[in-house]
Structures are given as C-alpha cells and as structure tokens.
Motif scaffolding. Structure first.
Motif, PDB file in Angstrom:
ATOM      1  N   LEU A  11       0.864  -1.175   0.000  1.00 24.44           N
ATOM      2  CA  LEU A  11       0.000   0.000   0.000  1.00 24.44           C
ATOM      3  C   LEU A  11       0.900   1.223   0.000  1.00 24.44           C
ATOM      4  CD1 LEU A  11      -2.693  -0.939   2.678  1.00 24.44           C
ATOM      5  CD2 LEU A  11      -2.743  -1.321   0.224  1.00 24.44           C
ATOM      6  N   GLU A  12       0.894   1.955  -1.096  1.00 29.84           N
ATOM      7  CA  GLU A  12       1.699   3.169  -1.186  1.00 29.84           C
ATOM      8  C   GLU A  12       1.064   4.257  -0.334  1.00 29.84           C
ATOM      9  OE1 GLU A  12       4.598   3.306  -2.471  1.00 29.84           O
ATOM     10  OE2 GLU A  12       4.569   1.447  -3.601  1.00 29.84           O
ATOM     11  N   ALA A  13       1.890   5.173   0.155  1.00 29.82           N
ATOM     12  CA  ALA A  13       1.409   6.275   0.978  1.00 29.82           C
ATOM     13  C   ALA A  13       0.435   7.133   0.181  1.00 29.82           C
ATOM     14  CB  ALA A  13       2.584   7.114   1.454  1.00 29.82           C
ATOM     15  N   ALA A  14      -0.733   7.384   0.749  1.00 28.12           N
ATOM     16  CA  ALA A  14      -1.758   8.173   0.071  1.00 28.12           C
ATOM     17  C   ALA A  14      -1.659   9.656   0.417  1.00 28.12           C
ATOM     18  CB  ALA A  14      -3.138   7.644   0.432  1.00 28.12           C
ATOM     19  N   HIS A  15      -1.055   9.970   1.554  1.00 26.20           N
ATOM     20  CA  HIS A  15      -0.956  11.355   2.013  1.00 26.20           C
ATOM     21  C   HIS A  15       0.475  11.655   2.453  1.00 26.20           C
ATOM     22  CE1 HIS A  15      -5.167  10.155   2.772  1.00 26.20           C
ATOM     23  NE2 HIS A  15      -5.416  11.326   2.224  1.00 26.20           N
ATOM     24  N   LEU A  16       0.844  12.899   2.397  1.00 27.15           N
ATOM     25  CA  LEU A  16       2.144  13.333   2.856  1.00 27.15           C
ATOM     26  C   LEU A  16       2.321  12.935   4.318  1.00 27.15           C
ATOM     27  CD1 LEU A  16       4.700  14.880   2.098  1.00 27.15           C
ATOM     28  CD2 LEU A  16       3.603  16.939   2.971  1.00 27.15           C
ATOM     29  N   GLY A  17       3.414  12.280   4.622  1.00 24.95           N
ATOM     30  CA  GLY A  17       3.671  11.840   5.988  1.00 24.95           C
ATOM     31  C   GLY A  17       3.264  10.406   6.262  1.00 24.95           C
ATOM     32  N   ASP A  18       2.433   9.818   5.394  1.00 19.91           N
ATOM     33  CA  ASP A  18       2.064   8.413   5.537  1.00 19.91           C
ATOM     34  C   ASP A  18       3.240   7.535   5.107  1.00 19.91           C
ATOM     35  OD1 ASP A  18      -0.476   9.129   6.314  1.00 19.91           O
ATOM     36  OD2 ASP A  18      -1.443   8.542   4.429  1.00 19.91           O
ATOM     37  N   LEU A  19       3.267   6.331   5.604  1.00 15.63           N
ATOM     38  CA  LEU A  19       4.307   5.375   5.233  1.00 15.63           C
ATOM     39  C   LEU A  19       3.741   4.291   4.333  1.00 15.63           C
ATOM     40  CD1 LEU A  19       6.024   4.888   8.700  1.00 15.63           C
ATOM     41  CD2 LEU A  19       6.761   6.370   6.825  1.00 15.63           C
ATOM     42  N   ARG A  20       4.590   3.714   3.500  1.00 12.66           N
ATOM     43  CA  ARG A  20       4.214   2.552   2.701  1.00 12.66           C
ATOM     44  C   ARG A  20       4.035   1.381   3.663  1.00 12.66           C
ATOM     45  NH1 ARG A  20       8.583   0.782  -1.425  1.00 12.66           N
ATOM     46  NH2 ARG A  20       7.747   2.575  -2.518  1.00 12.66           N
ATOM     47  N   ARG A  21       3.006   0.559   3.426  1.00 14.46           N
ATOM     48  CA  ARG A  21       2.807  -0.650   4.232  1.00 14.46           C
ATOM     49  C   ARG A  21       2.947  -1.859   3.336  1.00 14.46           C
ATOM     50  NH1 ARG A  21      -1.601  -1.128   8.592  1.00 14.46           N
ATOM     51  NH2 ARG A  21       0.040  -2.358   9.498  1.00 14.46           N
ATOM     52  N   ARG A  40      -1.364 -10.123   6.823  1.00 13.28           N
ATOM     53  CA  ARG A  40      -0.508  -9.975   8.008  1.00 13.28           C
ATOM     54  C   ARG A  40       0.527  -8.928   7.662  1.00 13.28           C
ATOM     55  NH1 ARG A  40       4.224 -12.003   8.750  1.00 13.28           N
ATOM     56  NH2 ARG A  40       3.859 -13.724   7.315  1.00 13.28           N
ATOM     57  N   TRP A  41       0.494  -7.813   8.396  1.00 11.34           N
ATOM     58  CA  TRP A  41       1.379  -6.685   8.125  1.00 11.34           C
ATOM     59  C   TRP A  41       2.760  -6.946   8.691  1.00 11.34           C
ATOM     60  CZ3 TRP A  41      -0.436  -3.919   4.444  1.00 11.34           C
ATOM     61  CH2 TRP A  41      -1.809  -3.813   4.271  1.00 11.34           C
ATOM     62  N   GLY A  45       2.928  -7.103  12.607  1.00 11.21           N
ATOM     63  CA  GLY A  45       2.477  -8.479  12.783  1.00 11.21           C
ATOM     64  C   GLY A  45       0.973  -8.657  12.916  1.00 11.21           C
ATOM     65  N   ARG A  46       0.232  -7.562  12.883  1.00  8.18           N
ATOM     66  CA  ARG A  46      -1.228  -7.665  12.997  1.00  8.18           C
ATOM     67  C   ARG A  46      -1.822  -8.209  11.716  1.00  8.18           C
ATOM     68  NH1 ARG A  46      -3.404  -2.409  16.264  1.00  8.18           N
ATOM     69  NH2 ARG A  46      -1.911  -2.561  17.965  1.00  8.18           N
ATOM     70  N   THR A  47      -2.992  -8.827  11.849  1.00 10.09           N
ATOM     71  CA  THR A  47      -3.720  -9.344  10.702  1.00 10.09           C
ATOM     72  C   THR A  47      -5.022  -8.582  10.572  1.00 10.09           C
ATOM     73  OG1 THR A  47      -2.751 -11.531  10.987  1.00 10.09           O
ATOM     74  CG2 THR A  47      -4.757 -11.415   9.689  1.00 10.09           C
ATOM     75  N   THR A  48      -5.296  -8.082   9.356  1.00  7.33           N
ATOM     76  CA  THR A  48      -6.524  -7.339   9.103  1.00  7.33           C
ATOM     77  C   THR A  48      -7.150  -7.801   7.795  1.00  7.33           C
ATOM     78  OG1 THR A  48      -5.360  -5.562   7.945  1.00  7.33           O
ATOM     79  CG2 THR A  48      -5.714  -5.271  10.315  1.00  7.33           C
ATOM     80  N   LEU A  49      -8.423  -7.505   7.641  1.00  4.87           N
ATOM     81  CA  LEU A  49      -9.145  -7.750   6.400  1.00  4.87           C
ATOM     82  C   LEU A  49      -9.160  -6.434   5.639  1.00  4.87           C
ATOM     83  CD1 LEU A  49     -10.855  -9.923   4.896  1.00  4.87           C
ATOM     84  CD2 LEU A  49     -12.852  -8.809   5.883  1.00  4.87           C
ATOM     85  N   ILE A  50      -8.673  -6.447   4.400  1.00  9.21           N
ATOM     86  CA  ILE A  50      -8.625  -5.198   3.648  1.00  9.21           C
ATOM     87  C   ILE A  50      -9.323  -5.334   2.295  1.00  9.21           C
ATOM     88  CG2 ILE A  50      -6.466  -4.506   4.743  1.00  9.21           C
ATOM     89  CD1 ILE A  50      -5.186  -4.896   1.911  1.00  9.21           C
ATOM     90  N   PHE A  51      -9.853  -4.219   1.845  1.00 12.18           N
ATOM     91  CA  PHE A  51     -10.401  -4.044   0.511  1.00 12.18           C
ATOM     92  C   PHE A  51      -9.455  -3.054  -0.175  1.00 12.18           C
ATOM     93  CE2 PHE A  51     -13.896  -5.363   3.095  1.00 12.18           C
ATOM     94  CZ  PHE A  51     -14.717  -6.103   2.269  1.00 12.18           C
ATOM     95  N   PRO A  52      -8.445  -3.531  -0.919  1.00 14.38           N
ATOM     96  CA  PRO A  52      -7.427  -2.629  -1.453  1.00 14.38           C
ATOM     97  C   PRO A  52      -7.995  -1.597  -2.416  1.00 14.38           C
ATOM     98  CG  PRO A  52      -7.063  -4.889  -2.194  1.00 14.38           C
ATOM     99  CD  PRO A  52      -8.249  -4.904  -1.303  1.00 14.38           C
ATOM    100  N   GLY A  53      -7.437  -0.397  -2.326  1.00 13.43           N
ATOM    101  CA  GLY A  53      -7.818   0.696  -3.210  1.00 13.43           C
ATOM    102  C   GLY A  53      -6.783   0.898  -4.302  1.00 13.43           C
ATOM    103  N   PRO A  54      -6.849   2.049  -4.967  1.00 18.31           N
ATOM    104  CA  PRO A  54      -5.955   2.306  -6.100  1.00 18.31           C
ATOM    105  C   PRO A  54      -4.490   2.460  -5.714  1.00 18.31           C
ATOM    106  CG  PRO A  54      -7.290   4.237  -5.615  1.00 18.31           C
ATOM    107  CD  PRO A  54      -7.800   3.128  -4.753  1.00 18.31           C
TER     108      PRO A  54
END
Length: 68
Positions: A11-21, A40-41, A45-54
């Motif tokens: 996931l690329e940073a969407a806003h200034l100051g955000d980090l790539r995940r 799993r990030w 190490g957390r696990t989440t359910l995501i709906f990826p965006g652009p």
C-alpha cells in the motif's frame, strides 16, 4: 486485482507523511482471487481484512529457476 495466499501486498502512501505498508496475504475470501484479503502486516504483525484501493499493488513471489 487478483491475488493468491503468500503474495505480498504493498500500500503506497496516500498522504504526505504516511508510510508505505507491506503485508503478506494469508487468506482470500473469493475463489477467483479477488478482494477482500486477510493480510498480516510486516511492520507490526497484525492481521486485518482489507479491501485494497488504487494505491495498492500485489507482488507474486519469485519462482526459482530450475536446473541452476
């Protein structure tokens, strides 16, 4: 977007100051490989359910060459 278990999702940073995940897909919910994905990030190490965006992309693991 189509993915398989074991693929990396970035996931690329969407806003200034955000980090790539970066995470590893641990489960898919649709047989065709479409989202949402259980991820799993790597940073916490957390696990989440995501709906990826652009801002998201999937990287398939490299397949080692045979005969080398």
């Amino acid at each position: 977007m189509i993915a398989e278990i074991g693929d990396r999702i970035i996931l690329e940073a969407a806003h200034l100051g955000d980090l790539r995940r970066i995470g590893v897909i641990t489960a898919i919910t649709h047989a065709d490989g479409g989202p949402p994905y259980e991820v799993r990030w790597l940073d916490d190490g957390r696990t989440t359910l995501i709906f990826p965006g652009p801002e998201a992309r999937v990287e398939h693991p490299a397949v080692p060459a045979r005969g080398r």
